[in-house]
Design a protein around this motif. Structure first.
Motif, PDB file in Angstrom:
ATOM      1  N   ILE A  39       0.836  -1.299   0.042  1.00  4.94           N
ATOM      2  CA  ILE A  39       0.109  -0.228   0.031  1.00  4.94           C
ATOM      3  C   ILE A  39       0.821   1.167   0.002  1.00  4.94           C
ATOM      4  N   GLY A  40       1.909   1.244   0.809  1.00  2.00           N
ATOM      5  CA  GLY A  40       2.859   2.353   1.206  1.00  2.00           C
ATOM      6  C   GLY A  40       3.540   2.364  -0.195  1.00  2.00           C
ATOM      7  N   VAL A  41       3.945   1.403  -0.721  1.00  2.00           N
ATOM      8  CA  VAL A  41       4.995   1.288  -2.158  1.00  2.00           C
ATOM      9  C   VAL A  41       4.232   1.863  -2.991  1.00  2.00           C
ATOM     10  N   SER A  42       3.176   1.384  -3.548  1.00  2.00           N
ATOM     11  CA  SER A  42       2.289   1.783  -4.851  1.00  2.00           C
ATOM     12  C   SER A  42       1.860   3.135  -4.415  1.00  2.00           C
ATOM     13  N   SER A  43       1.537   3.581  -3.252  1.00  2.00           N
ATOM     14  CA  SER A  43       1.113   5.028  -3.123  1.00  2.00           C
ATOM     15  C   SER A  43       2.360   6.103  -3.340  1.00  2.00           C
ATOM     16  N   GLY A  44       3.673   5.591  -2.781  1.00  6.03           N
ATOM     17  CA  GLY A  44       4.935   6.486  -3.103  1.00  6.03           C
ATOM     18  C   GLY A  44       5.147   6.619  -4.458  1.00  6.03           C
ATOM     19  N   LEU A  45       5.052   5.313  -5.144  1.00  7.70           N
ATOM     20  CA  LEU A  45       5.346   5.386  -6.643  1.00  7.70           C
ATOM     21  C   LEU A  45       4.478   6.005  -7.366  1.00  7.70           C
ATOM     22  N   THR A 129      10.381   3.302  -3.259  1.00 13.96           N
ATOM     23  CA  THR A 129       9.979   2.180  -2.672  1.00 13.96           C
ATOM     24  C   THR A 129      10.230   1.916  -1.238  1.00 13.96           C
ATOM     25  N   ILE A 130      11.504   2.211  -0.948  1.00 18.52           N
ATOM     26  CA  ILE A 130      11.911   1.969   0.298  1.00 18.52           C
ATOM     27  C   ILE A 130      11.399   2.931   1.176  1.00 18.52           C
ATOM     28  N   MET A 131      11.385   4.311   0.844  1.00 15.26           N
ATOM     29  CA  MET A 131      11.165   5.410   1.815  1.00 15.26           C
ATOM     30  C   MET A 131       9.519   5.211   2.116  1.00 15.26           C
ATOM     31  N   ALA A 132       8.749   5.084   0.907  1.00 13.39           N
ATOM     32  CA  ALA A 132       7.236   5.029   1.114  1.00 13.39           C
ATOM     33  C   ALA A 132       6.797   3.694   1.903  1.00 13.39           C
TER      34      ALA A 132
END
Length: 167
Positions: A39-45, A129-132
């Motif tokens: 969820i966080g990865v896709s939102s960040g990207l 990816t890592i940050m989000a």
């Protein structure tokens, strides 16, 4: 070729986690947190406009290791609280509260370490990816792991009230 080895590696990590805790329930809790990081990865990207390519995939694999470490630390603290004689509900609450600072500080330093990579065209997707993923999953780890533990081990608030009645 990289993705051909990933399932084998995750199975190996699962087996190591089962051997570490001597129970499948703990390993299940650890690995249930990983999909939530998406969820966080896709939102960040999406927010940054970065593609989910090879470097983002490498970032997610790195992220998985960081999240597994955080979840193991939290579950180990719950077990230490239980061994000290506390009843289950206070053990879960106290473990989550005592791990907030170490888990968030480790995540925060990793996120800050990724900031210079945001302006590099090659590493930007991995950094995002890592940050989000780590930012979002760290918050979820501190909430979801205690909840999953409470569900799988049938921990309830009444456990705490029983301890207070005996005191």
């Amino acid at each position: 070729k990289l993705m051909a080895k990933v399932p084998h590696t995750f199975v190996l990590m699962l087996l190591i986690t089962v051997m570490l805790f001597n129970t499948f329930r703990h390993a299940f809790i650890v690995f249930m947190g990983l999909p939530l990081a998406l969820i966080g990865v896709s939102s960040g990207l999406l927010f940054s406009g970065q593609p989910f390519g090879f470097m983002a995939t490498l970032g997610f694999l790195s992220l998985a290791g960081m999240l597994i470490k955080n979840e193991i630390v939290l579950l180990d603290q719950i077990n230490l609280e239980l061994k000290s004689g506390k009843s289950p509900f206070p053990s879960v609450i106290d473990a989550a509260a005592s791990r907030v600072r170490p888990v968030t500080m480790a995540a925060f330093t990793t996120v800050l370490g990724m900031v210079p990579l945001l302006w590099d065209p090659f590493f930007a997707a991995m950094a995002v990816t890592i940050m989000a993923g780590l930012s979002f999953a760290t918050v979820l780890t501190l909430i979801v792991v205690p909840v999953l533990y409470s569900i799988l081990f049938r921990v309830s608030v009444s456990d705490a009230s029983k301890e207070n009645d005996h005191a």
